[in-house]
Design a protein around this motif. Sequence first.
Motif, PDB file in Angstrom:
ATOM      1  N   ARG A  44       9.115  22.655  -8.641  1.00 33.24           N
ATOM      2  CA  ARG A  44       8.390  23.913  -8.855  1.00 33.24           C
ATOM      3  C   ARG A  44       8.609  24.873  -7.675  1.00 33.24           C
ATOM      4  N   LEU A  45       8.632  24.336  -6.460  1.00 29.50           N
ATOM      5  CA  LEU A  45       8.865  25.164  -5.283  1.00 29.50           C
ATOM      6  C   LEU A  45      10.264  25.774  -5.319  1.00 29.50           C
ATOM      7  N   LEU A  46      11.250  24.987  -5.702  1.00 33.53           N
ATOM      8  CA  LEU A  46      12.630  25.478  -5.710  1.00 33.53           C
ATOM      9  C   LEU A  46      12.910  26.446  -6.855  1.00 33.53           C
TER      10      LEU A  46
ATOM     11  N   ALA B  38      20.967  20.591  -0.857  1.00 34.27           N
ATOM     12  CA  ALA B  38      20.449  19.432  -0.126  1.00 34.27           C
ATOM     13  C   ALA B  38      19.004  19.134  -0.534  1.00 34.27           C
ATOM     14  N   LEU B  39      18.204  20.172  -0.676  1.00 36.65           N
ATOM     15  CA  LEU B  39      16.817  19.966  -1.108  1.00 36.65           C
ATOM     16  C   LEU B  39      16.759  19.434  -2.539  1.00 36.65           C
ATOM     17  N   ALA B  40      17.603  19.967  -3.407  1.00 36.25           N
ATOM     18  CA  ALA B  40      17.609  19.540  -4.810  1.00 36.25           C
ATOM     19  C   ALA B  40      18.145  18.121  -4.969  1.00 36.25           C
ATOM     20  N   SER B  41      19.001  17.689  -4.064  1.00 34.56           N
ATOM     21  CA  SER B  41      19.535  16.324  -4.164  1.00 34.56           C
ATOM     22  C   SER B  41      18.453  15.279  -3.895  1.00 34.56           C
ATOM     23  N   TYR B  42      17.378  15.659  -3.221  1.00 37.31           N
ATOM     24  CA  TYR B  42      16.265  14.732  -3.018  1.00 37.31           C
ATOM     25  C   TYR B  42      15.636  14.338  -4.357  1.00 37.31           C
ATOM     26  N   ILE B  43      15.564  15.272  -5.290  1.00 36.88           N
ATOM     27  CA  ILE B  43      15.013  14.965  -6.612  1.00 36.88           C
ATOM     28  C   ILE B  43      15.864  13.902  -7.291  1.00 36.88           C
ATOM     29  N   ILE B  44      17.172  14.019  -7.153  1.00 36.96           N
ATOM     30  CA  ILE B  44      18.078  13.034  -7.757  1.00 36.96           C
ATOM     31  C   ILE B  44      17.914  11.683  -7.071  1.00 36.96           C
TER      32      ILE B  44
ATOM     33  N   ALA C  51       0.815  -1.211   0.000  1.00 36.30           N
ATOM     34  CA  ALA C  51       0.000   0.000   0.000  1.00 36.30           C
ATOM     35  C   ALA C  51       0.850   1.263   0.000  1.00 36.30           C
ATOM     36  N   GLY C  52       2.161   1.096  -0.082  1.00 38.81           N
ATOM     37  CA  GLY C  52       3.076   2.230  -0.007  1.00 38.81           C
ATOM     38  C   GLY C  52       2.993   3.150  -1.198  1.00 38.81           C
ATOM     39  N   PRO C  53       3.914   4.106  -1.247  1.00 43.38           N
ATOM     40  CA  PRO C  53       3.886   5.111  -2.306  1.00 43.38           C
ATOM     41  C   PRO C  53       4.070   4.490  -3.686  1.00 43.38           C
ATOM     42  N   THR C  54       3.379   5.036  -4.645  1.00 43.49           N
ATOM     43  CA  THR C  54       3.454   4.545  -6.010  1.00 43.49           C
ATOM     44  C   THR C  54       4.358   5.454  -6.840  1.00 43.49           C
TER      45      THR C  54
ATOM     46  N   ILE D 239       6.417  10.969  -8.557  1.00 41.76           N
ATOM     47  CA  ILE D 239       6.420  12.024  -9.574  1.00 41.76           C
ATOM     48  C   ILE D 239       5.790  13.295  -9.021  1.00 41.76           C
ATOM     49  N   THR D 240       4.722  13.145  -8.259  1.00 38.40           N
ATOM     50  CA  THR D 240       4.070  14.307  -7.654  1.00 38.40           C
ATOM     51  C   THR D 240       5.009  15.003  -6.676  1.00 38.40           C
ATOM     52  N   ARG D 241       5.728  14.222  -5.867  1.00 41.34           N
ATOM     53  CA  ARG D 241       6.656  14.814  -4.897  1.00 41.34           C
ATOM     54  C   ARG D 241       7.768  15.591  -5.581  1.00 41.34           C
ATOM     55  N   ILE D 242       8.399  15.002  -6.599  1.00 46.02           N
ATOM     56  CA  ILE D 242       9.520  15.703  -7.224  1.00 46.02           C
ATOM     57  C   ILE D 242       9.042  16.878  -8.072  1.00 46.02           C
TER      58      ILE D 242
END
Length: 144
Positions: free
Chosen positions: A31-33, A65-71, A15-18, A23-26
């Motif tokens: 867009r926020l950054l 650090a925030l942008a590395s989450y996308i990677i 039931a975890g993230p799909t 895609i929604t998170r990144i």
Amino acid sequence: MNATRTGVFEAIKAAGPTRADSITRITTLARLLDSAFLIPGINRRVGIDAILGLVPGIGDAISAALASYIIWEARQLGIPKWKIARMVGNLAIDTAIGAIPLAGDAFDFVFKANERNLRIVLDHLKRGPVEIEGQATRLGERRF
């Protein structure tokens, strides 16, 4: 008791993230950054990355650090290593030039590394796996 735990963990995993959640998170983070706010008068969008870049030293580190989450999320989605390398290059350019006072702030206004990285991910996921025509044989199985 152990079988119950395994069943619970398997249910959470199922039931975890799909992929759509990732895609929604990144997309939201990119867009926020890079384009969260519209600057009136010049009709240009700027994000938190450019605002954090105004804080000397620590602002660029937080932004990287925030942008590395996308990677990281792209790697979890199965993006090939060479595309990950391009994404790291985009982030490295943004971080290195963004650390230069004043010139880096102007650069952050123009070069939107997170939206570039998002485009790399979305283009890869839209195309899907590439099928090669023909028949594959192992080298040991060739007949001459």
